[in-house]
Design an enzyme around this catalytic site. Structure first.
Site, PDB file in Angstrom:
ATOM      1  N   GLU A 200      36.992  41.857  41.033  1.00 37.13           N
ATOM      2  CA  GLU A 200      37.546  42.830  41.977  1.00 37.13           C
ATOM      3  C   GLU A 200      38.752  43.853  41.802  1.00 37.13           C
ATOM      4  O   GLU A 200      39.518  43.829  42.022  1.00 37.13           O
ATOM      5  CB  GLU A 200      38.136  41.950  43.278  1.00 37.13           C
ATOM      6  N   GLU A 331      30.381  36.236  44.199  1.00 35.76           N
ATOM      7  CA  GLU A 331      31.097  35.612  45.457  1.00 35.76           C
ATOM      8  C   GLU A 331      30.399  36.086  46.695  1.00 35.76           C
ATOM      9  O   GLU A 331      30.461  37.193  47.024  1.00 35.76           O
ATOM     10  CB  GLU A 331      32.703  35.975  45.291  1.00 35.76           C
TER      11      GLU A 331
END
Length: 557
Positions: A200, A331
């Protein structure tokens, strides 16, 4: 008045006759009221022929699953739970944060500034995983502090989120790590792994840190962060490929499906290796990156909240200059905070299946975040049901979400054509048939109510939404079959409800853990012997309530 033939009641006779009718009248009214108050069952018929194939079952749903961080994988309880979910749910890869963090002891420097590598903790973790048939989906990160350019960290365990102070040292470090894996496991084995660069990087909490803004506004900082990530990506990918061109590397592992076209464009223009796109998405309409859950989250009102994003990213790849890249959602879940009671709720099982089914063949994997509540981004948790990400709580109690994956893992290898979109119908090479079907209904009222308030209550399904579901299977061989019905839903394999019935204690005794496990152990809801005649048809009726998930297996005896 009442008439019977030519007989007419008058006077006392009439009064007595009317009085005699009063109980019947009230009984009729009562029955009428009861019929009005009772829901009219909604019917649903799922029909299929065991000889009409759709093709091999796409098993992208259990290619990979997530875990918190590498160091947690050195614990006995974590390893027990991974062994269990590998056996029951069939997960083949595992992805987690923190492989290169200080608590894994991988990198230091001597007094002369020369690198010192130490692989012992990684070896212990990977040996354990591989021994049970789970391969690593390697997330390259975070930065060892001795190699970091700054001190910004994230989470209780302080993962360093800054770039390397020396990219040449970083490149050599990555080459040394990959070379070690080849020596230990062999190139053929390592070539089956995936290597994902960072996590991320589009969020400043995970990349560079807010102190790196150096007077930049948000737009300038985002551009700066992206360019710096691309530098890290290219250096890392080239180092991995230098060890073996067979190794698979990808990214950008962004939150919210960001940077996908930009990443592909950068790699094509700069000839940086890329074999797959990875990204993340969570199905909330509002909320923030939030380990404690104190900011609050709101579940999406869109039934395609997950699958819509998956298909959109696949479209972005298809329209790029590298249209055949694999797509991995490394995810995903209903909510991105480990303090959200929707993760413990029975609603999660149907949500998972709805999201996976509607995503179809767009992704090569969708890695549910996570398999266990042994998860310490905000430190060790102190209560047994706290809204953690896991399929299991930290005592190894199965949550409803666990059964979604267990049921998927019980499907056969051949998918059959059917008339029902909220189902998977399969058969195996032993003549058994499996029908997995569910109801997914969004009951959350919307933005005015937080998940942390809504899903902590006793949420019984709407009785008017109960479906009388008929399975009609044709093309079977005549004979005797074991018909087994499994179910998860409200107060059926619903561990959180049992926990609430115990008074939601802050800690569970050994006896309470055993009680919750025993009451929610996934035993068949119903089991019987079915006789299939010469017509080759089996018909079974099943009650499906709002957000129930059902699995019916039909096995020849």
């Amino acid at each position: 008045m009442a008439k019977s033939g030519k007989r007419i009641f008058t006077g006392v006779s009439l009064i007595l006759a009317c009085l005699a009718l009063v109980p019947a009248i009230f009984d009729t009214v009562s029955q009428s009221q009861a019929s009005v108050s009772q829901p009219v069952p909604v019917t649903r018929t799922i029909t299929f022929d065991v000889g009409v194939e759709k093709g091999p079952l796409n098993q992208m749903f259990n290619l990979c699953v997530g875990a918190g961080r590498a160091n947690e994988g050195l614990r006995a309880d974590w390893q027990r739970q991974l062994t269990y979910v590998r056996r029951e749910c069939g997960f083949r890869y595992l992805r987690f944060h923190g492989l290169l963090c200080n608590d894994m002891g991988v990198y230091s420097e001597d007094k002369n500034g020369q690198p010192v590598y130490n692989w012992q903790y990684i070896d212990e973790l990977f040996d354990s995983m591989l021994s049970i048939g789970v391969k690593p989906f390697v997330e390259i990160g975070f930065m060892p502090s001795a190699l970091a350019s700054g001190q910004n960290t994230i989470f209780w365990w302080k993962g360093n989120v800054t770039p390397p102070k020396d990219y040449a040292k970083w490149e050599n470090f990555i080459k040394a790590l990959l070379t070690h894996w080849v020596e230990r496991y062999g190139e053929n084995e390592v070539a089956t792994w995936y290597f994902e660069v960072w996590n991320e990087p589009n969020l400043d909490g995970f990349w560079l840190g807010s102190s790196a803004k150096k007077g930049k506004n948000d737009e300038e900082f985002a551009k700066y962060a992206k360019l710096e990530y691309f530098k890290l990506y290219a250096t890392t990918a080239k180092a991995i490929k230098a060890v073996s061109s067979r190794f698979r590397v990808g990214g950008p592992a962004t939150a919210g499906c960001a940077w996908v076209p930009e990443t592909i464009d950068f790699c094509v223009k700069n000839k940086a290796p890329i074999d797959f796109i990875s990204t993340h998405h969570y199905c909330v309409d509002s909320g923030y990156l939030d380990e404690t859950g104190t900011s609050g989250t709101v579940f999406s009102q869109d039934s395609n909240a997950m699958s819509g994003r998956v298909r959109n990213v696949r479209r972005q790849i298809a329209e790029s200059n590298d249209p055949n890249l694999e797509l991995h959602f490394t995810e995903w879940s209903s909510s991105y905070t480990p303090s959200d009671p929707i993760h413990d709720s029975y609603h999660s099982a149907a949500f998972i299946l709805n999201s996976l089914r509607r995503s179809g063949s767009a992704p090569q994997s969708m890695s549910y975040w996570t398999f266990t509540d042994i998860f310490e981004e905000n430190g060790p948790r102190s209560t047994p049901f706290h809204g953690g990400f896991g399929l299991l709580n930290y005592q190894g109690i199965n949550k409803p979400a666990f059964y979604a994956y267990q049921f998927l893992n019980r499907l056969g290898t051949i998918e059959l054509k059917s008339n029902d979109e909220a189902s998977w119908i399969t058969r195996d090479d032993k003549g058994a048939v499996q029908a997995l079907f569910w109801d997914f209904t969004i009951t959350h009222p919307g933005k005015k109510v937080l998940n942390q308030d809504f899903y902590k209550r006793d949420l019984s399904p709407n009785p008017k939404k109960t479906m009388q579901t008929t399975l009609r299977i044709s093309g079977l061989k005549s004979g005797r079959y074991a018909a087994t019905f499994y179910k998860v839903g409200y107060r059926v394999n619903d561990a959180y409800a049992t926990y609430c019935d115990l008074g939601s204690p802050s800690q569970l005794t050994k006896a309470q853990v055993a009680l919750i496990k025993d009451k929610n152990d996934g035993s068949p809801f119903d089991r019987k012997v079915a006789i299939v005649g010469e017509d080759g048809v089996f018909t079974g009726d099943y009650e499906v309530r709002e957000n129930d998930v059902c699995l019916v297996t039909l096995s020849p005896l």
